[in-house]
Design an enzyme around this catalytic site. Structure first.
Site, PDB file in Angstrom:
ATOM      1  N   TRP A 179       0.830  -1.250  -0.082  1.00 29.35           N
ATOM      2  CA  TRP A 179       0.065   0.050   0.052  1.00 29.35           C
ATOM      3  C   TRP A 179       0.820   1.233  -0.072  1.00 29.35           C
ATOM      4  O   TRP A 179       0.290   2.193  -0.225  1.00 29.35           O
ATOM      5  CB  TRP A 179      -1.129   0.221   1.388  1.00 29.35           C
ATOM      6  CG  TRP A 179      -2.300  -0.841   1.019  1.00 29.35           C
ATOM      7  CD1 TRP A 179      -2.451  -1.724  -0.060  1.00 29.35           C
ATOM      8  CD2 TRP A 179      -3.299  -1.104   1.897  1.00 29.35           C
ATOM      9  NE1 TRP A 179      -3.520  -2.106   0.410  1.00 29.35           N
ATOM     10  CE2 TRP A 179      -4.083  -2.031   1.182  1.00 29.35           C
ATOM     11  CE3 TRP A 179      -3.516  -0.246   3.063  1.00 29.35           C
ATOM     12  CZ2 TRP A 179      -5.351  -2.198   1.909  1.00 29.35           C
ATOM     13  CZ3 TRP A 179      -4.842  -0.715   3.716  1.00 29.35           C
ATOM     14  CH2 TRP A 179      -5.676  -1.612   3.154  1.00 29.35           C
ATOM     15  N   LYS A 180       1.985   1.213   0.360  1.00 33.36           N
ATOM     16  CA  LYS A 180       2.949   2.409   0.348  1.00 33.36           C
ATOM     17  C   LYS A 180       2.315   3.138   1.331  1.00 33.36           C
ATOM     18  O   LYS A 180       1.816   2.743   2.190  1.00 33.36           O
ATOM     19  CB  LYS A 180       3.275   2.844  -1.192  1.00 33.36           C
ATOM     20  CG  LYS A 180       3.827   1.673  -2.094  1.00 33.36           C
ATOM     21  CD  LYS A 180       4.098   2.406  -3.432  1.00 33.36           C
ATOM     22  CE  LYS A 180       4.545   1.086  -4.215  1.00 33.36           C
ATOM     23  NZ  LYS A 180       5.176   1.531  -5.438  1.00 33.36           N
ATOM     24  N   GLU A 226      11.943   1.820  -3.532  1.00 29.26           N
ATOM     25  CA  GLU A 226      11.719   3.344  -3.223  1.00 29.26           C
ATOM     26  C   GLU A 226      12.506   3.538  -1.877  1.00 29.26           C
ATOM     27  O   GLU A 226      12.974   4.667  -1.579  1.00 29.26           O
ATOM     28  CB  GLU A 226      10.206   3.233  -2.930  1.00 29.26           C
ATOM     29  CG  GLU A 226       9.270   3.474  -4.241  1.00 29.26           C
ATOM     30  CD  GLU A 226       7.776   3.206  -4.478  1.00 29.26           C
ATOM     31  OE1 GLU A 226       7.374   2.924  -3.022  1.00 29.26           O
ATOM     32  OE2 GLU A 226       7.316   3.170  -5.284  1.00 29.26           O
ATOM     33  N   GLU A 284      11.327  -6.822  -8.805  1.00 27.95           N
ATOM     34  CA  GLU A 284      10.717  -5.650  -9.146  1.00 27.95           C
ATOM     35  C   GLU A 284      11.779  -4.616  -9.993  1.00 27.95           C
ATOM     36  O   GLU A 284      12.477  -3.850  -9.340  1.00 27.95           O
ATOM     37  CB  GLU A 284      10.262  -4.915  -8.037  1.00 27.95           C
ATOM     38  CG  GLU A 284       9.241  -5.690  -7.325  1.00 27.95           C
ATOM     39  CD  GLU A 284       8.267  -4.597  -6.473  1.00 27.95           C
ATOM     40  OE1 GLU A 284       6.877  -4.806  -6.309  1.00 27.95           O
ATOM     41  OE2 GLU A 284       8.840  -3.589  -5.698  1.00 27.95           O
ATOM     42  N   GLY A 294       1.305  -3.105  -6.381  1.00 27.75           N
ATOM     43  CA  GLY A 294       1.280  -1.634  -5.622  1.00 27.75           C
ATOM     44  C   GLY A 294       0.182  -1.001  -5.835  1.00 27.75           C
ATOM     45  O   GLY A 294      -0.793  -1.503  -5.049  1.00 27.75           O
TER      46      GLY A 294
HETATM   47  P1  PGA Z   1       3.206  -0.435  -8.594  1.00 26.52           P
HETATM   48  O1  PGA Z   1       4.190  -0.859  -7.398  1.00 26.52           O
HETATM   49  O2  PGA Z   1       2.416  -2.050  -8.705  1.00 26.52           O
HETATM   50  O3  PGA Z   1       2.234   0.553  -8.241  1.00 26.52           O
HETATM   51  O4  PGA Z   1       4.129  -0.240  -9.766  1.00 26.52           O
HETATM   52  C1  PGA Z   1       4.754  -1.930  -7.264  1.00 26.52           C
HETATM   53  C2  PGA Z   1       5.792  -1.874  -6.041  1.00 26.52           C
HETATM   54  O5  PGA Z   1       6.450  -0.926  -5.974  1.00 26.52           O
HETATM   55  O6  PGA Z   1       5.782  -2.760  -5.147  1.00 26.52           O
END
Ligand code: PGA
Length: 263
Positions: free
Chosen positions: A11-12, A99, A167, A236
């Site tokens: 979910w960040k 990130e 990723e 994400g």
């Molecule tokens: P995203 O992010 O599906 O929005 O590209 C994936 C992630 O960063 O784990």
């Protein structure tokens, strides 16, 4: 980690309120009730985890953290330890997300976090991935180096609690160039298996699930799961949409059901 297909949601730093987080999780929970071969883990903002854990029960849906520190306790302002996560019954943490690496997390810190988390009994979703796909193949070295240093301090008996999320940075987020193709993912999943086999032996390596992450949604999930040689996905943006995430879960369940029938 699991013999089921693992669909993890990252979910960040979303959503901004606990109320919304509860709503999304409730809606996702409904989509998990019929799953047979698939398990969902929602990695929500740490602050919400205690309250959200009232919503989850059973094996089809669980919660995870998006990061964790490498010490048990101490004067580390703002950090959360693996022991703290365990104390609120959280079993899984994402480690080494690109990130966080972009915010300065080094390979060495990632390795320390993996070792500490495994030691304290957490399951680890370790993220690796290249920033660019250069033509001379340097990206494969980047990935194997990331893996080797992240796992350098992990003990062989702990390997059963690791999943690797491939990723590629260029495929993540709303500004992504494009999602990877299932062929891109297949190539790297073979590479990852080889590095794991060198580290832990073939038998253990076979059991470590590889996930793909980067712009996964309900329109492309099938391709990765059917053709990428992966045992799951790290999702994400689409994990904040119960509809899209629910569709991904049922696609995963359907594909795995078909695969098991053929065996
Ligand atoms: P995203 O992010 O599906 O929005 O590209 C994936 C992630 O960063 O784990």
């Amino acid at each position: 980690m699991t013999d089921k297909i693992l669909i993890a949601g990252n979910w960040k730093m979303f959503p901004t309120t606990l109320v919304d987080a509860k709503k999304i999780l409730q809606a996702i929970k409904k989509t998990t009730t019929t799953l047979k071969y698939t398990e969902a883990i929602i990695c929500a903002p740490t602050l919400f985890l205690t309250e959200l854990s009232r919503t989850v029960s059973g094996k089809k849906l669980s919660l995870g953290a998006q990061n964790v520190f490498f010490e048990r306790e101490g004067a580390y302002t703002g950090e959360i330890s693996p022991v703290m996560l365990r104390s609120i019954k959280i079993k899984t943490a994402i480690i080494g997300h690109s990130e966080r690496r972009a915010m300065g997390e080094s390979d060495d810190e990632v390795g320390a976090k993996v070792a500490a988390s495994l030691r304290e009994g957490l399951n680890v979703i370790l993220c690796v991935g290249e920033t660019v796909r250069d033509h001379d193949g340097t990206y494969t070295r980047t990935i194997s180096n990331q893996l080797k240093s992240a796992l350098a301090r992990a003990q062989r008996p702990q390997a059963a609690r690791i999943a690797i999320a491939y990723e590629p940075v260029w495929a993540i987020g709303k500004d992504a160039e494009r999602p990877a193709t299932p062929e891109d993912v297949l190539e790297i999943s073979i590479l990852i298996k080889k590095v794991l086999a060198d580290a832990y032996g073939q038998q253990i390596a076979e059991k470590i699930p590889i996930l793909y992450g980067g712009s996964v949604d309900h329109t492309n999930a099938r391709g990765f799961l059917a053709g990428g040689n992966v045992k799951g996905l790290l999702v994400g943006r689409a994990s904040l949409s119960p509809r899209s995430f629910g569709q991904i879960l049922s696609i995963a369940d359907e594909i795995e059901g078909e695969k098991r029938k053929k065996k």
